[in-house]
Design a protein around this motif. Structure first.
Motif, PDB file in Angstrom:
ATOM      1  N   GLU A 500       0.827  -1.213   0.000  1.00 37.45           N
ATOM      2  CA  GLU A 500       0.000   0.000   0.000  1.00 37.45           C
ATOM      3  C   GLU A 500       0.858   1.259   0.000  1.00 37.45           C
ATOM      4  O   GLU A 500       0.433   2.309  -0.481  1.00 37.45           O
ATOM      5  CB  GLU A 500      -0.925   0.004   1.212  1.00 37.45           C
ATOM      6  N   HIS A 501       2.057   1.150   0.553  1.00 36.46           N
ATOM      7  CA  HIS A 501       2.952   2.308   0.620  1.00 36.46           C
ATOM      8  C   HIS A 501       4.023   2.276  -0.455  1.00 36.46           C
ATOM      9  O   HIS A 501       4.971   3.064  -0.409  1.00 36.46           O
ATOM     10  CB  HIS A 501       3.598   2.393   2.006  1.00 36.46           C
ATOM     11  N   THR A 504       5.382   5.522  -2.399  1.00 41.63           N
ATOM     12  CA  THR A 504       4.997   6.687  -1.589  1.00 41.63           C
ATOM     13  C   THR A 504       6.249   7.279  -0.944  1.00 41.63           C
ATOM     14  O   THR A 504       7.351   6.727  -1.046  1.00 41.63           O
ATOM     15  CB  THR A 504       3.991   6.304  -0.492  1.00 41.63           C
ATOM     16  N   GLN A 656     -10.438   1.825  -8.349  1.00 39.69           N
ATOM     17  CA  GLN A 656      -9.521   1.723  -7.214  1.00 39.69           C
ATOM     18  C   GLN A 656      -8.430   0.685  -7.467  1.00 39.69           C
ATOM     19  O   GLN A 656      -7.431   0.643  -6.742  1.00 39.69           O
ATOM     20  CB  GLN A 656     -10.287   1.380  -5.944  1.00 39.69           C
ATOM     21  N   ALA A 659      -4.188   1.770  -8.184  1.00 36.13           N
ATOM     22  CA  ALA A 659      -3.788   2.260  -6.869  1.00 36.13           C
ATOM     23  C   ALA A 659      -3.020   3.571  -6.954  1.00 36.13           C
ATOM     24  O   ALA A 659      -3.203   4.472  -6.124  1.00 36.13           O
ATOM     25  CB  ALA A 659      -2.948   1.202  -6.156  1.00 36.13           C
ATOM     26  N   ARG A 663      -4.202   7.027  -5.243  1.00 34.05           N
ATOM     27  CA  ARG A 663      -3.311   7.693  -4.293  1.00 34.05           C
ATOM     28  C   ARG A 663      -3.120   9.159  -4.683  1.00 34.05           C
ATOM     29  O   ARG A 663      -3.123  10.050  -3.835  1.00 34.05           O
ATOM     30  CB  ARG A 663      -1.974   6.960  -4.282  1.00 34.05           C
ATOM     31  N   GLU A 666      -6.303  11.336  -3.906  1.00 31.62           N
ATOM     32  CA  GLU A 666      -6.826  11.268  -2.541  1.00 31.62           C
ATOM     33  C   GLU A 666      -7.477  12.572  -2.077  1.00 31.62           C
ATOM     34  O   GLU A 666      -8.562  12.555  -1.490  1.00 31.62           O
ATOM     35  CB  GLU A 666      -5.698  10.865  -1.578  1.00 31.62           C
ATOM     36  N   CYS A 703      -3.391  13.658 -10.599  1.00 31.99           N
ATOM     37  CA  CYS A 703      -4.731  13.075 -10.645  1.00 31.99           C
ATOM     38  C   CYS A 703      -5.436  13.452 -11.950  1.00 31.99           C
ATOM     39  O   CYS A 703      -6.042  12.604 -12.608  1.00 31.99           O
ATOM     40  CB  CYS A 703      -5.544  13.535  -9.435  1.00 31.99           C
TER      41      CYS A 703
END
Length: 1148
Positions: A500-501, A504, A656, A659, A663, A666, A703
């Motif tokens: 998930e990270h 990042t 979704q 990912a 992200r 968000e 985005c």
């Protein structure tokens, strides 16, 4: 005491079996306790009486301080000790003979006296076993005299083969012998009994027996020739491999562990299929593995490893207690330490490779998992080849299967499994398959190596506990401490948290690489994700017909199972057989992770490897590879195109899965889309929300680019828009078959809807739900020219030429092309004109208008139909509450509408009959590629002035006249013909920000100064039009507003009626008009008079129109009537006269 036993002890010893320091703390402790135990001492005394039937007994030093007679001791030794045939034996015999009264002592033998003095501590000289252990555990660089070596060999051989010595074992192990019948039946005098007891020492529960056998084990393992049957079974292999000599004296007889190590290395080479590897006989193989199993308890028993790692043991494992394989495990854990010697590391690696071939070589693992192996039927199966059943990987897979199925496996066993799974992950050389393929030819390595690595990952199962992969654990420690600290250490969710990270700010590069390396293999076998397997095993069995966890099936490979699961995850209720909710959540989690990197999607990488190299070799950044494949969808090979298409179709339903996009988005999701984002099941709502809010303040560049890219991809196939596909798939099949591109499908359906609407069809061919979604798609497409492929392709060159500095999005490129319409190429101009025509018919598709005037629409037009929004805004354009930006946008659209009647659907409908009637000559010259520049509207204006239009058409022209009278830009013909004159005469008025008719008034006032005839004609037409309706002259109307209210309130506007009323009031001396109104009226009369002179009537109709619109209409009509009356009277009189003359002529 027996002869055998007499050899063991010596007079005055504190314990025959009291071990020296080399045998390890555990053995010393046990045997000292045994010596101190009075019960054991008495037991051994009784055994000695039964066996030897001696006449007198004294306390032997080792077992209860009982001493046999000196002569008997000497005889026992001579009987037990074979004649060595050399001086050492003679010296030993002589030394023993001279000390009959004190017992035989190894330290006093002439052959070994120097070595004992030099190598062994003085306090050990009285204990024969201590001497033996001291000498056989000598340092590697220390030499022992050959005579002493031979003496020691005979001493140990006597201990293991003498039937009398075996009798002691029978007495000490009474209960054990009853349990181990196979050992009780062994032939005596050949060492078989001792070997059998050593084999089964793990099952011995008698304390005294276990201690006795353990001590004997250390003696036996000091020389492979003492191990029952080993020499016979491996003689040929030893000689062939030149591992050592069987003949006495040719090698250091007490370093025979090197022979075992040599055979073990040969066995490993054979398993790895190395070149020219010797094929060891099966019987010898079995003996080698058995020796390794028997030495698994105490590392002292692996003589080669013991000597190789003695210093390393002191360095790393000084405080580790000997026994149960603890020293082995300690050394394994430090195997890759820099301080570890190379020789020890190699010896440990060989031991680990043997464990990988047979798990029973690990004492701790075999002991801890014994019950679980039996419980879950992981024990050797007689129907299976031992090579498979004994493999460490098979054991791990079998027990992991139980764990994954939720079965209970003891904590000790799981701990051992964890250690050995980590061991497999740390050193690839422990997996023979990997070693084999890494030596293969280039081109064949990839697939074989991947298969071998996949097998290793499945065996080690790092997905269940990330700590198994030590490299990953160390690389990701900082990330885990910051991003995943809320998850218990070792929990499988740690890997999900790390994924998930991924990419990042919290992720570090080394962790990123290690994580992707592991996920590459986990993604190729759904069973390697324990959470997914636990939640989905029932669904997989029910829907995908999968076998057990650790079973394989050629019909259902691991990758196909996950494909099956995700197909069922997105089924509708009507389609039936869906996944359970928990399983679907996990499938979505995996899909989200796979979207992070192309390499994590096995099918995608397999099918698209060639296309990735061909089209996307430079697209190596995060997420770029998939985007590149989507961009080149039409160019991909069919198999790759199908995979990319299916993935894109899946993403459209659940964005979704993207990912990285989620992200990046968000902030906007939290602000505007949190309601749909929180839904467990997404059916395209989140993507639709992101598109609708693409230009919100919270939207960042990443985005916006990601959302736009997905919109562009959707244009390639209507199936990529989930909501559109679900709403319109039946309509598409029926009305637009064989069309795939979304833009073409939208056009096809939109055309059908429009035709049905225009023809007032009662039952529309396009379903209601499809029409609603079609509207959404049309609105989305209007936002970016790239979403309309035909328009974009037609205008690509024009965009580069005229709008290169304008950014895409917000319909800015389209607006730029509209503003530069006259400079466009013919093809692009035609497309833009068609687009404007559509937007004017349906203003909701005018993205810029709807965006800029969004708030004003809510304020003024909430009750208006969507197609009448522009009309509503035009009516409220001059309101004090109107936003200036919206007002400016409305003016732009009015200018566009007035350039061509076709862009004004309301006018077109109202004047449907008038246009062909009065303006046919203009229509004959019209073309789709060019606007009529307001010619038709100008034509209708003139007919309006002549009062010849139909009522509906007259109303619309009046509105246009009123609007253009306030802003000269709304009159295309005036702009075309008077551009230069406006610049020369009315530049200041034209520069005013707010246009209120001042430019028109300037032109009227400067009518005499206008040089261009076309411009003068236009100004005269304006004057003519203002005579027909005072509302067309805003300056005059403003000046006379009060007078109209007082004197002409009862008169309906239009057809010059209110203007005539004001003119009559001006001539009536009794009526007093406002000074400004009076002045403006007089100016208009002068202008009209001048207009009549410079622009005389072109025909009777124009003349009649001028009379009817003239302020002196009544006077002119009176004079015309008077003239007609006079003419009638004159004609009447002349007729009578001529009639009288005719009669006279007839009378003649």
């Amino acid at each position: 005491m027996s002869k055998a036993f007499a050899v063991v002890g010596s007079s005055g010893q504190r314990g025959v079996f009291s071990s020296g320091r080399v045998s390890g703390a555990r053995f010393s402790c046990l045997w000292w306790k045994m010596a101190a135990c009075r019960r054991v001492q008495l037991l051994l005394l009784l055994m000695s009486l039964c066996i030897l039937s001696v006449q007198a007994l004294k306390p032997l030093p080792g077992f209860g301080n009982v001493h046999p007679p000196a002569a008997a001791m000497h005889q026992q030794f001579r009987a037990a000790l074979p004649n060595p045939g050399n001086n050492a034996a003679a010296a030993a015999s002589s030394g023993a003979q001279s000390r009959r009264s004190t017992g035989w002592k190894l330290a006093e033998e002439q052959a070994c006296r120097d070595d004992v003095t030099r190598l062994c501590p003085k306090h050990t000289w009285t204990n024969n076993l201590s001497m033996l252990e001291c000498l056989q555990d000598k340092k590697e660089d220390t030499e022992i005299a050959a005579d002493c070596n031979h003496l020691l060999w005979n001493y140990k051989l006597n201990l293991t083969t003498d039937p009398k010595f075996e009798s002691v074992a029978l007495e000490v192990c009474t209960s054990t012998m009853l349990e181990l019948k196979e050992c009780a039946d062994e032939e005596r005098g050949k060492g078989y009994l001792m070997s059998c007891l050593v084999d089964h020492r793990i099952n011995i529960t008698e304390r005294q027996c276990h201690q006795y056998i353990t001590k004997m084990t250390s003696i036996i393992f000091s020389d492979y020739r003492l191990i029952c049957g080993f020499m016979d079974k491996c003689r040929e292999d030893i000689n062939t491999l030149q591992c050592g000599s069987i003949a006495v004296g040719e090698k250091d007889l007490h370093s025979q562990g090197e022979v075992i190590a040599c055979l073990e290395r040969a066995l490993v080479r054979e398993a790895e299929q190395q070149d020219k590897a010797h094929q060891i006989k099966d019987a010898c193989k079995k003996s080698i593995m058995r020796v390794a199993e028997l030495s698994a308890d105490d590392f002292h028993l692996d003589r080669y490893l013991y000597f190789s790692c003695r210093d390393d043991r002191e360095r790393f494992c000084e405080n580790t207690q000997v026994g149960e394989g603890r020293v082995y495990k300690c050394l394994f854990n430090h195997k890759f330490e820099e301080a570890m010697s190379e020789k020890c590391r190699n010896a440990l690696t060989t031991r680990q490779k043997l464990i990988a071939q047979d798990y029973k070589v690990s004492y701790s693992l075999a002991k801890a998992c014994k019950a679980d192996l039996r419980k879950y039927r992981c024990n050797p199966d007689t129907s299976m080849p031992r090579a498979r059943e004994a493999r460490l990987s098979y054991l791990l897979l079998c027990l992991e299967s139980a764990v994954h199925r939720g079965r209970t496996v003891t904590g000790d066993c799981q701990g051992e499994m964890l250690d050995y799974r980590r061991m497999l992950m740390e050193d690839f050389s422990l997996s023979p398959e990997i070693v084999l393929v890494t030596r293969g030819d280039k081109g064949t390595v990839d697939n074989l190596c991947q298969t071998a690595l996949q097998t290793l990952i499945q065996s080690a199962d790092p997905g269940a506990d990330y700590r198994i992969d030590r490299a990953l654990n160390e690389a990701c420690e900082s990330v885990i401490q910051t991003a995943c600290k809320h998850i218990r250490s070792g929990d499988p969710m740690i890997l999900s948290c790390l994924m998930e990270h991924l990419y990042t700010e919290k992720m570090v590069q080394d962790c990123e690489h290690r994580l992707l390396e592991l996920q590459y293999f986990i993604s190729r076998d759904w069973k390697l994700d324990p959470i997914l397997y636990r939640k989905c095993q029932n669904d997989a069995s029910r829907l995908c017909y999968t076998p057990g966890w650790n079973e394989s099936s050629e019909l259902m490979p691991p990758g196909a199972v996950f494909s099956c699961l995700y197909r069922h995850a997105y089924r509708t209720e009507e389609q039936g057989r869906r996944l359970t909710r928990d399983c679907k959540v996990e499938v979505q989690r995996i899909l989200h992770q796979r979207a992070l990197d192309v390499k994590l999607d096995p099918e995608l990488q397999k099918r698209c490897m060639t296309d990735l190299g061909k089209w996307c070799s430079e697209k190596t950044d995060t997420g770029q590879e998939l985007e590149c494949l989507q961009d080149h969808l039409e160019d991909l090979v069919s198999s790759c195109r199908d995979v990319v298409g299916n993935l894109t179709e899946l993403e459209s339903e659940d964005i979704q899965i993207e990912a990285l996009l989620i992200r990046a988005c968000e902030p906007v999701i939290q602000s505007h889309c949190h309601d749909v984002a929180d839904n467990q099941i997404d059916t395209g709502n989140l993507l639709e929300c992101l598109v609708q809010n693409k230009h919100q303040r919270e939207m960042n560049d990443k985005c916006a680019v990601g959302v736009t890219h997905f919109q562009l991809v959707q244009m390639k196939d209507f199936r990529f828009s989930y909501k559109f596909k679900m709403a319109c798939k039946e309509d598409v099949l029926k009305l637009c078959p064989n069309i795939e591109k979304k833009a073409d499908v939208v056009i096809c359906l939109s055309t059908t809807v429009r035709n049905d609407t225009l023809q007032d069809v009662k039952d529309q061919r396009v379903s209601l739900k499809c029409r609603k979604q079609l509207r959404v798609e049309e609105l989305e497409m209007s936002e970016d020219i790239r979403l309309e492929p035909e328009l974009h392709d037609a205008c690509k060159k024009d965009v580069n030429k005229l709008c290169s500095s304008v950014a895409y999005g917000n319909a800015q490129i389209i607006e730029c092309l509209k503003e530069n319409k006259k400079q466009l190429s013919q093809v692009c101009h035609q497309k833009i004109f068609k687009l404007q025509e559509t937007e004017m018919m349906d203003p909701e598709l005018d993205y810029q208008l709807m965006r800029v005037c969004k708030q004003m629409i809510k304020r003024f037009c909430t009750e208006s139909d969507a197609k009448n929004v522009l009309q509503c805004l035009k009516l409220n354009k001059n309101s004090e509450l109107m936003d200036p930006k919206c007002k400016q946008m409305i003016t732009k659209r009015q200018i566009t509408q007035n350039t061509d009647y076709r862009l004004n659907p309301v006018l077109r409908k109202a004047c449907k009959a008038d246009i062909p009637k009065f303006c046919q000559s203009i229509l004959n010259k019209a073309s789709d590629a060019n606007e009529l520049e307001g010619q038709v509207i100008s034509c209708l204006k003139l007919k309006y002035a002549d009062q010849r239009l139909s009522g509906d058409c007259e109303d619309q022209i009046r509105v246009i006249l009123q609007e253009s009278a306030l802003d000269y830009r709304l009159d295309p013909q005036l702009q075309v013909h008077c551009r230069n004159e406006i610049t020369r005469l009315c530049a200041e008025e034209a520069a005013a920000q707010e246009q209120t008719g001042q430019v028109e008034e300037c032109l009227k006032n400067n009518l005499l100064k206008i040089k261009q005839e076309e411009c003068k004609t236009e100004v005269l037409n304006m004057l003519k039009e203002s005579k027909a309706d005072i509302f067309v002259d805003p300056v005059l109307h403003t000046a006379c507003a009060l007078d109209l209210k007082h004197h002409c309130a009862a008169i309906n506007p239009g057809r010059g009626r209110q203007m005539s009323c004001l003119m009559e009031a001006l001539q009536d001396m009794q009526v007093r008009l406002q000074p400004e109104c009076k002045r403006r009226l007089q100016d208009r009369i002068d202008m009209w008079s001048y207009a009549a002179k410079v622009a005389p009537a072109e025909g009777f109709s124009d003349l009649a129109a001028q009379v009817m619109t003239s302020p002196s209409k009544n006077y002119i009509l009176f004079m015309i009537a008077l003239a007609v009356s006079l003419l009638f009277l004159v004609g009447l009189l002349c007729g009578r006269i001529t009639k009288r003359v005719t009669r006279e002529l007839k009378d003649r």
